[in-house]
Motif scaffolding. Structure first.
Motif, mmCIF file in Angstrom:
data_model
loop_
_atom_site.group_PDB
_atom_site.id
_atom_site.type_symbol
_atom_site.label_atom_id
_atom_site.label_comp_id
_atom_site.label_asym_id
_atom_site.label_seq_id
_atom_site.Cartn_x
_atom_site.Cartn_y
_atom_site.Cartn_z
ATOM 1 N N ALA A 214 -11.136 2.646 27.535
ATOM 2 C CA ALA A 214 -12.067 2.786 26.411
ATOM 3 C C ALA A 214 -11.419 3.539 25.255
ATOM 4 C CB ALA A 214 -13.337 3.495 26.879
ATOM 5 N N ALA A 215 -10.635 4.597 25.536
ATOM 6 C CA ALA A 215 -9.992 5.375 24.472
ATOM 7 C C ALA A 215 -8.951 4.538 23.733
ATOM 8 C CB ALA A 215 -9.350 6.624 25.075
ATOM 9 N N LEU A 216 -8.142 3.768 24.461
ATOM 10 C CA LEU A 216 -7.103 2.950 23.818
ATOM 11 C C LEU A 216 -7.730 1.823 22.994
ATOM 12 C CD1 LEU A 216 -4.039 2.576 23.578
ATOM 13 C CD2 LEU A 216 -4.121 1.087 25.580
ATOM 14 N N ALA A 217 -8.830 1.255 23.500
ATOM 15 C CA ALA A 217 -9.495 0.188 22.751
ATOM 16 C C ALA A 217 -10.116 0.720 21.467
ATOM 17 C CB ALA A 217 -10.564 -0.470 23.627
ATOM 18 N N ALA A 218 -10.632 1.956 21.486
ATOM 19 C CA ALA A 218 -11.233 2.526 20.279
ATOM 20 C C ALA A 218 -10.180 2.734 19.184
ATOM 21 C CB ALA A 218 -11.911 3.855 20.621
ATOM 22 N N VAL A 219 -8.944 3.097 19.554
ATOM 23 C CA VAL A 219 -7.883 3.291 18.553
ATOM 24 C C VAL A 219 -7.388 1.946 18.048
ATOM 25 C CG1 VAL A 219 -5.572 4.204 18.195
ATOM 26 C CG2 VAL A 219 -7.209 5.520 19.513
ATOM 27 N N LYS A 220 -7.286 0.954 18.938
ATOM 28 C CA LYS A 220 -6.740 -0.342 18.533
ATOM 29 C C LYS A 220 -7.694 -1.118 17.641
ATOM 30 C CE LYS A 220 -3.432 -1.256 22.231
ATOM 31 N NZ LYS A 220 -3.026 -2.181 23.320
ATOM 32 N N ASP A 221 -8.982 -0.758 17.641
ATOM 33 C CA ASP A 221 -9.905 -1.453 16.740
ATOM 34 C C ASP A 221 -9.548 -1.224 15.279
ATOM 35 O OD1 ASP A 221 -11.250 -2.618 18.778
ATOM 36 O OD2 ASP A 221 -12.916 -1.190 18.809
ATOM 37 N N GLY A 222 -8.863 -0.121 14.979
ATOM 38 C CA GLY A 222 -8.297 0.107 13.650
ATOM 39 C C GLY A 222 -9.336 0.297 12.572
ATOM 40 N N GLY A 223 -8.971 -0.238 11.372
ATOM 41 C CA GLY A 223 -9.796 -0.034 10.196
ATOM 42 C C GLY A 223 -9.629 1.346 9.599
ATOM 43 N N PHE A 224 -8.372 1.877 9.619
ATOM 44 C CA PHE A 224 -8.137 3.224 9.121
ATOM 45 C C PHE A 224 -7.906 3.203 7.618
ATOM 46 C CE2 PHE A 224 -6.316 3.396 13.534
ATOM 47 C CZ PHE A 224 -7.385 4.056 14.093
ATOM 48 N N PRO A 225 -8.225 4.312 6.896
ATOM 49 C CA PRO A 225 -8.018 4.365 5.449
ATOM 50 C C PRO A 225 -6.545 4.609 5.127
ATOM 51 C CG PRO A 225 -8.906 6.437 6.206
ATOM 52 C CD PRO A 225 -8.882 5.538 7.410
ATOM 53 N N PRO A 226 -6.105 4.309 3.887
ATOM 54 C CA PRO A 226 -4.721 4.621 3.499
ATOM 55 C C PRO A 226 -4.511 6.126 3.397
ATOM 56 C CG PRO A 226 -5.943 3.773 1.635
ATOM 57 C CD PRO A 226 -6.854 3.611 2.825
ATOM 58 N N PHE A 227 -3.252 6.515 3.297
ATOM 59 C CA PHE A 227 -2.931 7.943 3.237
ATOM 60 C C PHE A 227 -3.528 8.563 1.977
ATOM 61 C CE2 PHE A 227 1.175 7.662 5.985
ATOM 62 C CZ PHE A 227 0.386 7.358 7.067
ATOM 63 N N LEU A 228 -3.666 9.876 2.040
ATOM 64 C CA LEU A 228 -4.147 10.607 0.873
ATOM 65 C C LEU A 228 -3.101 10.582 -0.236
ATOM 66 C CD1 LEU A 228 -5.800 13.649 2.691
ATOM 67 C CD2 LEU A 228 -6.880 11.531 1.903
ATOM 68 N N LYS A 229 -3.479 10.978 -1.426
ATOM 69 C CA LYS A 229 -2.625 10.835 -2.597
ATOM 70 C C LYS A 229 -1.332 11.619 -2.463
ATOM 71 C CE LYS A 229 -2.780 11.098 -7.631
ATOM 72 N NZ LYS A 229 -3.589 11.461 -8.822
ATOM 73 N N LYS A 230 -1.383 12.809 -1.980
ATOM 74 C CA LYS A 230 -0.200 13.659 -1.919
ATOM 75 C C LYS A 230 0.528 13.593 -0.580
ATOM 76 C CE LYS A 230 -1.756 17.003 -5.384
ATOM 77 N NZ LYS A 230 -1.994 18.439 -5.691
ATOM 78 N N MET A 231 0.059 12.763 0.316
ATOM 79 C CA MET A 231 0.747 12.639 1.607
ATOM 80 C C MET A 231 2.059 11.875 1.411
ATOM 81 S SD MET A 231 -2.313 11.802 4.328
ATOM 82 C CE MET A 231 -1.137 11.532 5.638
#
Length: 249
Positions: A214-231
């Motif tokens: 369940a933990a690995l499937a939750a990460v693989k679903d993705g949909g993450f935002p792009p990095f912050l401006k100063k990263m």
């Protein structure tokens, strides 16, 4: 006394028989030797002369062998020189002589007065205007490098955005809900500056395999935002603990 002496004298003059035989023997021997000498002398005159013994001649057999005569050198006969063909003479009748053209001498032309030609004015060269050089635009100075504390705070802020998103993607298995069990697994994953998930894996698994899935499937679903401006704009690896249980949404 007289008778004695005469008898003695007579005795000495008459030889004894032995002495007579000795004399005869000596005389016979002398005569034999004389005969032998005479015979040898006579035989020497009568005997033909003895031919001297010629030494044996050594005969050497010599066999005459006729050696084969060397082959006669064949002198190649010179090839006959090719006889060049006789040139064919074509008799061409010469054309009749052309009549000499009459040369007509034209009369001398009358002298013409000189014509004055006006020279055009030379154009004055135009001044070439060189454009003024453009001012050099210096790029803005690069921002000072980010300190470790600033980078850590930016990463903490970005991770704070990822946690609720992973929890929203989490689906608790029905078996865990039925038994009222829960667990925690640590997931490691890499994200590009645009927020794209590159890979993910479990690095600290839970004893319950349902929690890990369940933990690995939750990460693989993705949909993450792009990095912050100063990263920093480079791929970054994150590690997040995902809790899966009956109380999870």
């Amino acid at each position: 006394m007289t008778t004695t002496m005469s008898s003695a004298t007579n005795y000495s003059l008459m030889p004894e028989p032995k002495e007579r035989h000795f004399k005869y023997a000596v005389g016979g021997a002398v005569s034999v030797e004389v005969l032998l000498v005479l015979g040898l002398v006579w035989y020497g005159h009568i005997r033909p002369p003895v031919n001297a013994v010629k030494p044996k001649e050594h005969i050497i057999a010599v066999q005459m062998v006729t050696l084969p005569q060397p082959p006669a050198k064949v002198v190649p006969k010179p090839l006959p020189k090719p006889v060049p063909p006789k040139p064919v003479v074509h008799h061409v009748t010469p054309p009749p002589p052309r009549p000499h053209p009459k040369v007509v001498i034209p009369p001398k032309p009358a002298p013409t007065p000189p014509v004055k030609t006006a020279t055009p004015p030379t154009p004055t060269p135009k001044s070439v205007v060189t454009p003024a050089p453009k001012p050099l635009v210096t790029p803005p100075p690069a921002p000072p490098p980010m300190s470790a504390e600033q980078a850590a705070s930016l990463m903490g802020r970005y991770v704070g955005l990822l946690r609720p998103m992973i929890q929203q993607n989490l689906h608790v298995p029905a078996e865990l809900r039925a038994m009222g069990m829960s667990g925690k697994a640590t997931v490691e994953f890499e994200i590009s500056p645009t927020g794209q998930l590159l890979w993910a894996k479990i690095i600290r698994p839970s004893p319950l395999s349902a929690v890990n899935r369940a933990a690995l499937a939750a990460v693989k679903d993705g949909g993450f935002p792009p990095f912050l401006k100063k990263m920093p704009k480079q791929n970054t690896v994150f590690q997040i603990d995902v809790e899966v249980g009956a109380g999870s949404s």
